[in-house]
Design a protein around this motif. Structure first.
Motif, PDB file in Angstrom:
ATOM      1  N   GLY A 178     -16.658 -34.678 -54.523  1.00 32.08           N
ATOM      2  CA  GLY A 178     -17.720 -35.080 -53.531  1.00 32.08           C
ATOM      3  C   GLY A 178     -17.224 -35.521 -52.293  1.00 32.08           C
ATOM      4  O   GLY A 178     -17.924 -35.933 -51.370  1.00 32.08           O
ATOM      5  N   GLU A 179     -15.756 -35.835 -52.139  1.00 32.28           N
ATOM      6  CA  GLU A 179     -15.344 -36.413 -50.897  1.00 32.28           C
ATOM      7  C   GLU A 179     -14.519 -35.029 -50.096  1.00 32.28           C
ATOM      8  O   GLU A 179     -13.680 -34.272 -50.542  1.00 32.28           O
ATOM      9  N   ASP A 180     -14.697 -35.115 -48.760  1.00 30.35           N
ATOM     10  CA  ASP A 180     -14.125 -34.231 -47.944  1.00 30.35           C
ATOM     11  C   ASP A 180     -12.838 -34.522 -47.665  1.00 30.35           C
ATOM     12  O   ASP A 180     -12.626 -35.670 -47.158  1.00 30.35           O
ATOM     13  N   LEU A 181     -11.774 -33.643 -47.980  1.00 32.03           N
ATOM     14  CA  LEU A 181     -10.368 -33.868 -47.726  1.00 32.03           C
ATOM     15  C   LEU A 181      -9.949 -32.407 -47.093  1.00 32.03           C
ATOM     16  O   LEU A 181     -10.530 -31.570 -46.752  1.00 32.03           O
ATOM     17  N   VAL A 182      -8.643 -32.971 -46.601  1.00 27.15           N
ATOM     18  CA  VAL A 182      -7.794 -31.771 -45.947  1.00 27.15           C
ATOM     19  C   VAL A 182      -6.771 -31.281 -46.997  1.00 27.15           C
ATOM     20  O   VAL A 182      -5.866 -32.486 -47.616  1.00 27.15           O
ATOM     21  N   ARG A 183      -6.304 -30.242 -47.199  1.00 25.17           N
ATOM     22  CA  ARG A 183      -5.242 -29.700 -48.252  1.00 25.17           C
ATOM     23  C   ARG A 183      -4.233 -29.082 -47.568  1.00 25.17           C
ATOM     24  O   ARG A 183      -4.586 -28.069 -46.698  1.00 25.17           O
ATOM     25  N   ILE A 184      -3.165 -29.155 -47.503  1.00 23.44           N
ATOM     26  CA  ILE A 184      -1.858 -28.429 -47.175  1.00 23.44           C
ATOM     27  C   ILE A 184      -1.140 -27.818 -48.485  1.00 23.44           C
ATOM     28  O   ILE A 184      -0.804 -28.439 -49.425  1.00 23.44           O
ATOM     29  N   THR A 185      -0.987 -26.498 -48.343  1.00 18.99           N
ATOM     30  CA  THR A 185      -0.227 -25.821 -49.403  1.00 18.99           C
ATOM     31  C   THR A 185       1.229 -25.076 -48.808  1.00 18.99           C
ATOM     32  O   THR A 185       1.051 -24.804 -47.752  1.00 18.99           O
ATOM     33  N   GLY A 186       1.914 -25.227 -49.700  1.00 19.13           N
ATOM     34  CA  GLY A 186       3.348 -24.418 -49.481  1.00 19.13           C
ATOM     35  C   GLY A 186       4.414 -24.967 -50.404  1.00 19.13           C
ATOM     36  O   GLY A 186       4.051 -25.669 -51.112  1.00 19.13           O
ATOM     37  N   ALA A 187       5.370 -24.151 -50.261  1.00 19.27           N
ATOM     38  CA  ALA A 187       6.668 -24.385 -51.358  1.00 19.27           C
ATOM     39  C   ALA A 187       6.317 -24.404 -52.780  1.00 19.27           C
ATOM     40  O   ALA A 187       6.896 -25.351 -53.447  1.00 19.27           O
ATOM     41  N   GLY A 188       4.974 -23.743 -53.166  1.00 21.88           N
ATOM     42  CA  GLY A 188       4.640 -23.823 -54.534  1.00 21.88           C
ATOM     43  C   GLY A 188       3.713 -25.178 -54.844  1.00 21.88           C
ATOM     44  O   GLY A 188       3.648 -25.343 -56.054  1.00 21.88           O
ATOM     45  N   GLN A 189       3.576 -25.961 -53.776  1.00 24.21           N
ATOM     46  CA  GLN A 189       3.000 -27.336 -54.227  1.00 24.21           C
ATOM     47  C   GLN A 189       1.656 -27.382 -53.049  1.00 24.21           C
ATOM     48  O   GLN A 189       1.374 -26.421 -52.288  1.00 24.21           O
ATOM     49  N   GLU A 190       0.816 -28.429 -53.534  1.00 22.83           N
ATOM     50  CA  GLU A 190      -0.398 -28.663 -52.553  1.00 22.83           C
ATOM     51  C   GLU A 190      -0.431 -30.390 -52.690  1.00 22.83           C
ATOM     52  O   GLU A 190      -0.420 -31.030 -53.511  1.00 22.83           O
ATOM     53  N   VAL A 191      -0.844 -30.606 -51.396  1.00 23.98           N
ATOM     54  CA  VAL A 191      -1.144 -31.938 -51.085  1.00 23.98           C
ATOM     55  C   VAL A 191      -2.368 -32.376 -50.183  1.00 23.98           C
ATOM     56  O   VAL A 191      -2.852 -31.468 -49.406  1.00 23.98           O
ATOM     57  N   ASP A 192      -3.104 -33.151 -50.909  1.00 20.30           N
ATOM     58  CA  ASP A 192      -4.420 -33.652 -50.301  1.00 20.30           C
ATOM     59  C   ASP A 192      -4.194 -34.961 -49.687  1.00 20.30           C
ATOM     60  O   ASP A 192      -3.639 -35.926 -49.888  1.00 20.30           O
ATOM     61  N   ALA A 193      -5.173 -34.998 -48.396  1.00 19.80           N
ATOM     62  CA  ALA A 193      -5.244 -36.346 -47.687  1.00 19.80           C
ATOM     63  C   ALA A 193      -6.534 -36.342 -47.086  1.00 19.80           C
ATOM     64  O   ALA A 193      -7.462 -35.343 -47.243  1.00 19.80           O
ATOM     65  N   ALA A 194      -6.595 -37.508 -46.685  1.00 22.09           N
ATOM     66  CA  ALA A 194      -7.974 -37.631 -45.816  1.00 22.09           C
ATOM     67  C   ALA A 194      -8.237 -36.679 -44.724  1.00 22.09           C
ATOM     68  O   ALA A 194      -7.376 -36.543 -44.050  1.00 22.09           O
ATOM     69  N   SER A 195      -9.475 -36.446 -44.457  1.00 23.64           N
ATOM     70  CA  SER A 195      -9.853 -35.679 -43.440  1.00 23.64           C
ATOM     71  C   SER A 195      -9.291 -36.101 -42.047  1.00 23.64           C
ATOM     72  O   SER A 195      -9.111 -35.124 -41.000  1.00 23.64           O
ATOM     73  N   ALA A 196      -9.099 -37.351 -41.753  1.00 26.12           N
ATOM     74  CA  ALA A 196      -8.350 -37.581 -40.378  1.00 26.12           C
ATOM     75  C   ALA A 196      -6.990 -37.219 -40.476  1.00 26.12           C
ATOM     76  O   ALA A 196      -6.626 -37.378 -38.940  1.00 26.12           O
ATOM     77  N   ALA A 197      -6.399 -37.026 -41.440  1.00 25.80           N
ATOM     78  CA  ALA A 197      -5.012 -36.459 -41.211  1.00 25.80           C
ATOM     79  C   ALA A 197      -4.915 -35.013 -40.858  1.00 25.80           C
ATOM     80  O   ALA A 197      -3.833 -34.675 -40.692  1.00 25.80           O
ATOM     81  N   ALA A 198      -6.108 -34.322 -40.816  1.00 24.96           N
ATOM     82  CA  ALA A 198      -5.766 -32.754 -40.206  1.00 24.96           C
ATOM     83  C   ALA A 198      -5.209 -32.662 -38.766  1.00 24.96           C
ATOM     84  O   ALA A 198      -4.376 -31.562 -39.215  1.00 24.96           O
ATOM     85  N   PRO A 199      -5.642 -33.157 -37.853  1.00 24.67           N
ATOM     86  CA  PRO A 199      -4.740 -33.173 -36.742  1.00 24.67           C
ATOM     87  C   PRO A 199      -3.133 -33.165 -36.876  1.00 24.67           C
ATOM     88  O   PRO A 199      -2.533 -32.360 -36.398  1.00 24.67           O
ATOM     89  N   LEU A 200      -2.827 -34.336 -37.677  1.00 27.14           N
ATOM     90  CA  LEU A 200      -1.409 -34.450 -37.949  1.00 27.14           C
ATOM     91  C   LEU A 200      -0.808 -33.012 -38.844  1.00 27.14           C
ATOM     92  O   LEU A 200       0.373 -32.566 -38.149  1.00 27.14           O
TER      93      LEU A 200
END
Length: 400
Positions: A331-353
């Motif tokens: 139920g929480e909106d997050l931003v996910r980055i995937t690569g190098a066989g991994q994924e990391v979730d962060a708060a939506s505010a981190a999307a521009p970073l």
């Protein structure tokens, strides 16, 4: 080097729609001399040969389509730990090159950062692995004869000039392991001379012959786009996806009658057809391939546990094919980055970073924090997660 600089010179979207995998493209003077100088030089080549143990075929000499044995230009050295490596003798190397051999260094993108940046730009644009080889020739003797490659290439002429004779393909999209070999070509499709700053794109399967016959030494880079994304590779990936189905995990009815076998195959075909009708199938395949790409892994010493909240620490991704997407988890909106066989979730505010990190090159941590409007400590903590996932690397400003 700016993001997608080579893409801009080749034509970006128009190139993808009209040229990629279809036809060659020659762009004279695509790069300025200053850009070439920042990319590579003979002094860089000297340093690479002198400072690295480049075992054949990583470093090799070729002449008339044959690879010269290492003893013609190097001496086997046994270390006190009983390992053996080939030490290049400059005088012998010079002699072989003067006699007509061409110098080749494979995967030079892993040895020199600016060339690695070039490869990462192409990977980000074309969404495929890129390996860059360096070629240098001093005479008109052909190093490899008339041949074809099993991968597309982007060629950058750095110094001197080289004549390229293009013959076109004689077998459509051939593969390294194929069911038939292409026939030798009959007619020349094009002939051009590559000069410093020129860029050439050549699809796989195009026969070509290359010679430095312009009376000047030649130095160029060949960016190999490999392996190709083919229907065969798609089906191999889809076969693993379909293991969720009982039918695809079931034993083949080899000992039943033909009617039972036909019924089983019909069920397999129906489920496969349903999977192939998914309009998002190629998108899912591409995303999976990008996520699995390991890129150019790099440690972040001395930062082995945390990343300091120092605005001048520099950060870069280790893969040019990372993706950033919006997701909802519990139920929480997050931003996910995937690569190098991994994924990391962060708060939506981190999307521009994270989107800023997708741009090739080094970024200061303070700039990333400002881009996202987050505290420096939060930016450092997120970067530390990316480092732990092998998706990013950091270094101090004085080493940048």
């Amino acid at each position: 080097m700016t993001q997608l600089r080579i893409a801009e010179r080749l034509g970006q979207d128009a190139f993808l729609a009209q040229t990629l995998h279809r036809d060659y493209r020659h762009v004279p003077g695509a790069l300025a001399m200053a850009e070439l100088g920042a990319l590579v030089s003979y002094e860089v080549v000297n340093d690479i040969v002198a400072r690295h143990r480049l075992e054949p075929p990583r470093l090799r000499l070729a002449r008339h389509g044959d690879t010269l044995p290492p003893h013609r230009y190097a001496t086997a050295v046994t270390t006190r730990r009983a390992t053996v490596w080939q030490r290049v003798h400059p005088a012998e190397l010079h002699q072989r090159l003067a006699e007509g051999a061409s110098l080749v260094i494979d995967q030079v993108d892993h040895l020199h950062q600016p060339i690695g940046d070039l490869a990462a730009e192409l990977e980000s644009w074309l969404r495929a692995p890129v390996q860059v080889n360096l070629y240098a020739s001093w005479t008109a003797t052909e190093g490899f004869g008339t041949h074809w490659d099993d991968h597309d290439v982007v060629v950058v002429q750095v110094e001197g000039a080289k004549r390229w004779r293009l013959f076109g393909p004689t077998r459509h999209v051939p593969l390294h392991r194929d069911v038939a070999d292409p026939e030798p070509p009959d007619e020349t499709a094009a002939e051009l001379v590559m000069r410093p700053g020129d860029v050439l794109y050549l699809p796989r399967g195009w026969w070509h012959a290359v010679t430095a016959d312009q009376g000047t030494p030649s130095l160029h880079l060949t960016c190999g786009i490999t392996p190709p994304h083919t229907g065969s590779r798609l089906l191999n990936w889809l076969a693993d996806e379909l293991l969720a189905s009982d039918t695809f995990r079931a034993d083949l009815p080899l000992h039943l009658d033909e009617a039972a076998q036909a019924q089983f195959l019909a069920l397999l075909g129906k489920q496969l057809a349903t999977a192939l009708e998914d309009p998002r199938l190629l998108h899912r395949y591409a995303a999976a391939q990008d996520a699995a790409d390991m890129g150019r892994l790099r440690p972040s010493l001395p930062y082995v546990a945390t990343v300091p909240a120092d605005s001048h620490v520099r950060v870069r991704l280790t893969t040019g094919r990372a993706r950033v997407t919006a997701v909802t988890v519990n139920g929480e909106d997050l931003v996910r980055i995937t690569g190098a066989g991994q994924e990391v979730d962060a708060a939506s505010a981190a999307a521009p970073l994270l989107h800023r990190l997708l741009e090739t090159g080094w970024h200061e941590l303070g700039e990333l924090a400002d881009t996202a409007g987050v505290p420096l400590a939060d930016a450092a903590a997120l970067v530390a997660e990316l480092v732990a996932a092998q998706m990013a690397t950091v270094r101090a400003q004085e080493d940048a």
